[in-house]
Motif scaffolding. Sequence first.
Motif, short mmCIF file in Angstrom:
data_model
loop_
_atom_site.label_atom_id
_atom_site.label_comp_id
_atom_site.label_asym_id
_atom_site.label_seq_id
_atom_site.Cartn_x
_atom_site.Cartn_y
_atom_site.Cartn_z
N THR A 352 50.95 35.49 34.65
CA THR A 352 49.76 34.64 34.74
C THR A 352 49.99 33.55 35.79
OG1 THR A 352 49.25 35.03 32.41
CG2 THR A 352 48.17 33.16 33.47
N GLY A 353 49.14 33.57 36.83
CA GLY A 353 49.30 32.63 37.93
C GLY A 353 48.16 31.66 38.10
N GLY A 354 47.14 31.74 37.23
CA GLY A 354 46.00 30.84 37.31
C GLY A 354 45.16 30.92 36.05
N PHE A 355 44.35 29.90 35.80
CA PHE A 355 43.55 29.81 34.59
C PHE A 355 42.18 29.25 34.96
CE2 PHE A 355 43.34 27.49 30.18
CZ PHE A 355 42.37 28.38 29.74
N ALA A 375 41.50 26.54 37.57
CA ALA A 375 40.20 26.54 38.24
C ALA A 375 39.23 25.89 37.25
CB ALA A 375 39.76 27.96 38.60
N ALA A 376 38.88 24.65 37.50
CA ALA A 376 38.18 23.81 36.52
C ALA A 376 36.66 24.05 36.56
CB ALA A 376 38.50 22.35 36.78
N TRP A 377 36.14 24.49 35.40
CA TRP A 377 34.70 24.78 35.27
C TRP A 377 34.22 24.13 33.96
CZ3 TRP A 377 32.57 30.36 36.39
CH2 TRP A 377 31.18 30.35 36.33
N LEU A 422 42.73 30.01 44.77
CA LEU A 422 43.78 29.68 43.80
C LEU A 422 44.89 30.71 43.78
CD1 LEU A 422 44.48 27.55 41.62
CD2 LEU A 422 43.47 29.09 39.93
N MET A 423 44.52 31.98 43.90
CA MET A 423 45.48 33.06 43.66
C MET A 423 46.10 33.64 44.93
SD MET A 423 45.51 33.16 40.40
CE MET A 423 46.46 34.65 40.11
N ALA A 424 45.44 33.45 46.08
CA ALA A 424 45.90 34.18 47.27
C ALA A 424 45.73 33.37 48.55
CB ALA A 424 45.15 35.51 47.38
#
Length: 465
Positions: A352-355, A375-377, A422-424
């Motif tokens: 897991t590399g992001g949320f 990633a804030a939502w 965020l991921m790449a």
Amino acid sequence: MKMAESFLHENDEAGQVAVVMVPFPAQGHLNQLVQLSCLVSNYGLQVHYIGSSVHNRQARVRVNGLNLHHVSKIHFHDIPIQAFESPSPNPDSSSKFPVQLQPAWDASLSQRQPIFEFLREIAEKSKRVVVIHDHLMAAVVQDVVSIPNAESYVFNCLSAFTQVAFMWEGIGKKFPFELSKELPSIEGCITEEVGKFAALHSEPLKYRAGDLFNTCRLIEEPYLELLTGEEIIGDRKSWAIGPIIPPVLPSRDSPPKCLQWLDRQETNSVIFVSFGTTTSLSDEEIKELASGLEQSGQKFIWVLRDADKGDIFAGEARRAELPKGFEERVEGVGIVVRDWAPQPEILAHPATGGFMSHCGWNSCIESVTMGVPIAAWPMHSDQPRNGFLVSEILKVGIVVREWDQRGEVVKASTIENVVKRLMASEDGEGIRKRAEELGVAMRRATEDGGVSRVELGSFVAHITR
């Protein structure tokens, strides 16, 4: 738990102190007090967890990331509650606030007398009764002041940053720290009805002997200093004991499919998508999110569930529809989880590399502790300010959608870009590195000699004095 074992040998009074947890009936609050119950019971204290039968059942069946042996030490007690309606959430509402839970919250006020009777009975058998209650249960436990050998402490489920923001706004003052950009507005965060409900607890909060915070001085020292200053808290004591989630999670004999899937993925290759237990996405939002995830080409686990009802066991929940052929097209790249997901274990997994998160404080502190960028939502309540803390102050997240654009549906292209960033991307890699470093420090804070463990030990010593 070396310090806890040492404490037991040195303090014979522990067995004479009964600790009573009184949670607010919403998942994020129920969960945090179960976690705290496990921590406190490890010091040899008898811990009682009290609530309605339906909410106690909810707390037990959704135990996440905890050692079941530790959970088994907790004494759960069903306290009568007046009957309440349990309407389904409205995914098409203009506001994401979970108004469907209000009847259950209103009904919790009816527990004042039976809880008082329970506390009085426990007090007759104990040297001291220590009540730890949610901020929004202060009116329900206010009669503790009439029990000579009992005292109460508020467990603060919010970030200290968000509490300062709400408090200063409430007295009409400017936020007392310099910020890089303007704070998200309180507009749209809560309903007028829940505001009135919260106001019922203002006066009873004055009866508490102290405060516990599910946060860590490593990330919120300035805000904690402000909240616990003499002009705010008076002569009450306070302790920052977070994160209360175990830094090392128990292993499973038969992990769920989502964890087995993660085992087959590369390190930091998967983004976890979940919006908690109080958010329902509309069909249009689901369509855009599905398209955005698919177009990003990044691996994902998406927890797609409807928001909770007041009674999660009453009736069937809505099964949201995904775009036709979506799950077949993303096979091998992503999976959709429609039941209860083991969030702490997903966040702790190396793959897991992001949320992508609604930024409830439970989710924020779990993600920060596990070193996973966000990633804030945000959707409602304290979430916009939590998202600001994560992205603008701690610098371990990026914003999916600004709060002042909450009335607009987030388009697939926006989601695709955020996920890729965020991921790449190099920027995302820098954010991830900061998150990982902060996670290491946070986990150390809960180990023997760590700042949060020392404060927890200080609290236990205080209530067993």
